[in-house]
Design a protein around this motif. Structure first.
Motif, PDB file in Angstrom:
ATOM      1  N   ASP A  11       0.832  -1.256   0.038  1.00 48.19           N
ATOM      2  CA  ASP A  11      -0.057  -0.123   0.125  1.00 48.19           C
ATOM      3  C   ASP A  11       0.947   1.155  -0.078  1.00 48.19           C
ATOM      4  N   TYR A  12       1.860   1.059   0.754  1.00 48.54           N
ATOM      5  CA  TYR A  12       2.956   2.147   0.816  1.00 48.54           C
ATOM      6  C   TYR A  12       3.553   2.456  -0.546  1.00 48.54           C
ATOM      7  N   PHE A  13       4.115   1.447  -1.401  1.00 48.06           N
ATOM      8  CA  PHE A  13       4.631   1.298  -2.442  1.00 48.06           C
ATOM      9  C   PHE A  13       3.638   2.010  -3.354  1.00 48.06           C
ATOM     10  N   GLU A  14       2.488   1.510  -3.525  1.00 43.18           N
ATOM     11  CA  GLU A  14       1.368   1.820  -4.494  1.00 43.18           C
ATOM     12  C   GLU A  14       1.420   3.599  -4.347  1.00 43.18           C
ATOM     13  N   SER A  15       1.233   4.101  -3.002  1.00 46.07           N
ATOM     14  CA  SER A  15       1.220   5.609  -2.716  1.00 46.07           C
ATOM     15  C   SER A  15       2.451   6.265  -3.463  1.00 46.07           C
ATOM     16  N   ARG A  16       3.697   5.740  -3.217  1.00 48.28           N
ATOM     17  CA  ARG A  16       4.851   6.432  -3.777  1.00 48.28           C
ATOM     18  C   ARG A  16       4.948   6.288  -5.116  1.00 48.28           C
ATOM     19  N   LEU A  17       4.775   5.091  -5.694  1.00 46.30           N
ATOM     20  CA  LEU A  17       4.641   4.857  -7.077  1.00 46.30           C
ATOM     21  C   LEU A  17       3.361   5.609  -7.907  1.00 46.30           C
ATOM     22  N   ASN A  18       2.542   5.725  -7.364  1.00 47.80           N
ATOM     23  CA  ASN A  18       1.246   6.288  -7.970  1.00 47.80           C
ATOM     24  C   ASN A  18       0.572   5.708  -9.001  1.00 47.80           C
ATOM     25  N   CYS A  19       0.849   4.203  -8.856  1.00 50.87           N
ATOM     26  CA  CYS A  19      -0.008   3.453  -9.844  1.00 50.87           C
ATOM     27  C   CYS A  19      -0.370   2.214  -9.060  1.00 50.87           C
ATOM     28  N   PRO A  20      -1.226   1.136  -9.472  1.00 50.21           N
ATOM     29  CA  PRO A  20      -1.580   0.253  -8.909  1.00 50.21           C
ATOM     30  C   PRO A  20      -0.189  -0.878  -8.884  1.00 50.21           C
ATOM     31  N   VAL A  21      -0.103  -1.482  -7.561  1.00 53.54           N
ATOM     32  CA  VAL A  21       0.785  -2.651  -7.269  1.00 53.54           C
ATOM     33  C   VAL A  21       0.281  -3.849  -7.093  1.00 53.54           C
ATOM     34  N   TRP A  22       0.252  -4.787  -8.373  1.00 57.32           N
ATOM     35  CA  TRP A  22      -0.181  -6.174  -8.196  1.00 57.32           C
ATOM     36  C   TRP A  22       1.005  -6.859  -7.177  1.00 57.32           C
ATOM     37  N   ARG A  23       0.441  -7.670  -6.524  1.00 58.61           N
ATOM     38  CA  ARG A  23       1.264  -8.129  -5.435  1.00 58.61           C
ATOM     39  C   ARG A  23       0.926  -9.561  -4.686  1.00 58.61           C
ATOM     40  N   VAL A  24       1.927 -10.524  -4.713  1.00 60.31           N
ATOM     41  CA  VAL A  24       1.763 -11.984  -4.010  1.00 60.31           C
ATOM     42  C   VAL A  24       2.770 -11.811  -2.871  1.00 60.31           C
ATOM     43  N   ASN A  25       2.039 -12.815  -2.092  1.00 58.85           N
ATOM     44  CA  ASN A  25       2.864 -13.313  -0.870  1.00 58.85           C
ATOM     45  C   ASN A  25       4.070 -14.158  -1.097  1.00 58.85           C
ATOM     46  N   GLY A  26       5.332 -13.592  -0.288  1.00 57.12           N
ATOM     47  CA  GLY A  26       6.271 -14.529  -0.259  1.00 57.12           C
ATOM     48  C   GLY A  26       6.412 -15.571   0.916  1.00 57.12           C
ATOM     49  N   ASN A  27       7.354 -16.257   1.136  1.00 54.44           N
ATOM     50  CA  ASN A  27       7.308 -17.241   2.077  1.00 54.44           C
ATOM     51  C   ASN A  27       7.751 -16.498   3.454  1.00 54.44           C
ATOM     52  N   ASN A  28       7.845 -15.143   3.457  1.00 49.53           N
ATOM     53  CA  ASN A  28       8.083 -14.416   4.940  1.00 49.53           C
ATOM     54  C   ASN A  28       6.941 -13.496   4.934  1.00 49.53           C
ATOM     55  N   ASP A  29       5.891 -13.584   4.295  1.00 55.10           N
ATOM     56  CA  ASP A  29       4.891 -12.706   4.223  1.00 55.10           C
ATOM     57  C   ASP A  29       3.677 -13.287   5.102  1.00 55.10           C
ATOM     58  N   PHE A  30       3.274 -12.644   6.158  1.00 55.22           N
ATOM     59  CA  PHE A  30       1.961 -13.500   6.839  1.00 55.22           C
ATOM     60  C   PHE A  30       0.777 -12.351   6.977  1.00 55.22           C
ATOM     61  N   PHE A  31      -0.431 -12.791   6.799  1.00 56.08           N
ATOM     62  CA  PHE A  31      -1.339 -11.936   6.990  1.00 56.08           C
ATOM     63  C   PHE A  31      -1.570 -10.473   6.095  1.00 56.08           C
ATOM     64  N   THR A  32      -0.799 -10.799   4.951  1.00 53.01           N
ATOM     65  CA  THR A  32      -1.050  -9.506   4.074  1.00 53.01           C
ATOM     66  C   THR A  32      -2.405  -9.437   3.343  1.00 53.01           C
ATOM     67  N   GLY A  33      -3.085 -10.835   3.121  1.00 57.52           N
ATOM     68  CA  GLY A  33      -4.218 -10.617   2.219  1.00 57.52           C
ATOM     69  C   GLY A  33      -4.079 -10.919   0.769  1.00 57.52           C
ATOM     70  N   ALA A  34      -2.579 -11.011   0.644  1.00 59.16           N
ATOM     71  CA  ALA A  34      -2.278 -10.982  -1.024  1.00 59.16           C
ATOM     72  C   ALA A  34      -2.217 -12.632  -1.143  1.00 59.16           C
ATOM     73  N   ARG A  35      -2.515 -12.891  -2.665  1.00 58.22           N
ATOM     74  CA  ARG A  35      -2.702 -14.135  -3.136  1.00 58.22           C
ATOM     75  C   ARG A  35      -1.222 -14.834  -3.225  1.00 58.22           C
ATOM     76  N   SER A  36      -1.221 -16.077  -3.372  1.00 52.84           N
ATOM     77  CA  SER A  36       0.037 -16.779  -3.581  1.00 52.84           C
ATOM     78  C   SER A  36       0.598 -16.727  -5.084  1.00 52.84           C
ATOM     79  N   ALA A  37      -0.104 -16.573  -5.885  1.00 48.49           N
ATOM     80  CA  ALA A  37       0.033 -16.523  -7.361  1.00 48.49           C
ATOM     81  C   ALA A  37      -1.119 -15.503  -8.085  1.00 48.49           C
ATOM     82  N   ILE A  38      -0.779 -15.016  -9.216  1.00 46.46           N
ATOM     83  CA  ILE A  38      -1.545 -14.065  -9.918  1.00 46.46           C
ATOM     84  C   ILE A  38      -1.135 -14.699 -11.447  1.00 46.46           C
ATOM     85  N   ASP A  39      -2.228 -14.727 -12.253  1.00 47.96           N
ATOM     86  CA  ASP A  39      -2.196 -15.088 -13.654  1.00 47.96           C
ATOM     87  C   ASP A  39      -3.076 -13.758 -14.321  1.00 47.96           C
TER      88      ASP A  39
END
Length: 157
Positions: A40-68
């Motif tokens: 969300d912070y990156f999106e505000s700084r980049l001023n564009c949509p940021v598509w995101r996936v969870n990594g093995n160290n991401d917990f409780f972010t609500g992101a998916r594990s993969a995007i197609d």
């Protein structure tokens, strides 16, 4: 279209400022995991949509594990990489071919990679925080021409 591909920030958000300063505007960004809670912070700084996936160290972010998704008729697959046996390039090429992905984006290794195999691209932006390839923190700029042709340019800060 200009697309930022970055990964593995591990909650170090300051380097995104250098990317913005060096590269200017993007139309969208793909974040390949491990720091997805900061998108969300990156999106505000980049001023564009940021598509995101969870990594093995991401917990409780609500992101998916993969995007197609699809861009200009090309199939794009993004995931962090720890489930892909991502240290074996031939395995990644096989996965891209078997799944008919034109572009496979992943992170996890902290090593920048742009590899083309039979018209398919295997792309890892490295780490914007802790590279493991002896380079500076890295990212990739993907540009499209509106007709399905993509270029990938590594960037370092």
């Amino acid at each position: 279209m200009r697309i930022l591909i970055f990964s593995d920030t591990h909650e170090n958000i300051s380097n995104i400022e250098l990317v913005v300063k060096n590269e200017g505007k993007f139309d969208k960004a793909f974040f390949c995991g491990d720091g997805a809670g900061d998108c969300d912070y990156f999106e505000s700084r980049l001023n564009c949509p940021v598509w995101r996936v969870n990594g093995n160290n991401d917990f409780f972010t609500g992101a998916r594990s993969a995007i197609d998704t699809e861009i200009e008729g090309k199939k794009i697959h993004m995931e962090h990489g720890h489930r892909l046996h991502c240290y074996d390039i031939q395995n990644l090429c096989y996965a891209a071919e078997a799944n008919k992905w034109d572009v496979l984006l992943f992170g996890h290794t902290h090593r920048c990679l742009i590899y083309e195999d039979q018209g398919r691209f295997i792309v890892n932006p490295g780490s914007l925080y802790q590279p493991r390839d002896g380079q500076m923190p890295s990212y990739i700029v993907m540009e499209t021409d509106g007709q399905g042709n993509f270029t990938f340019t590594p960037g370092h800060i």
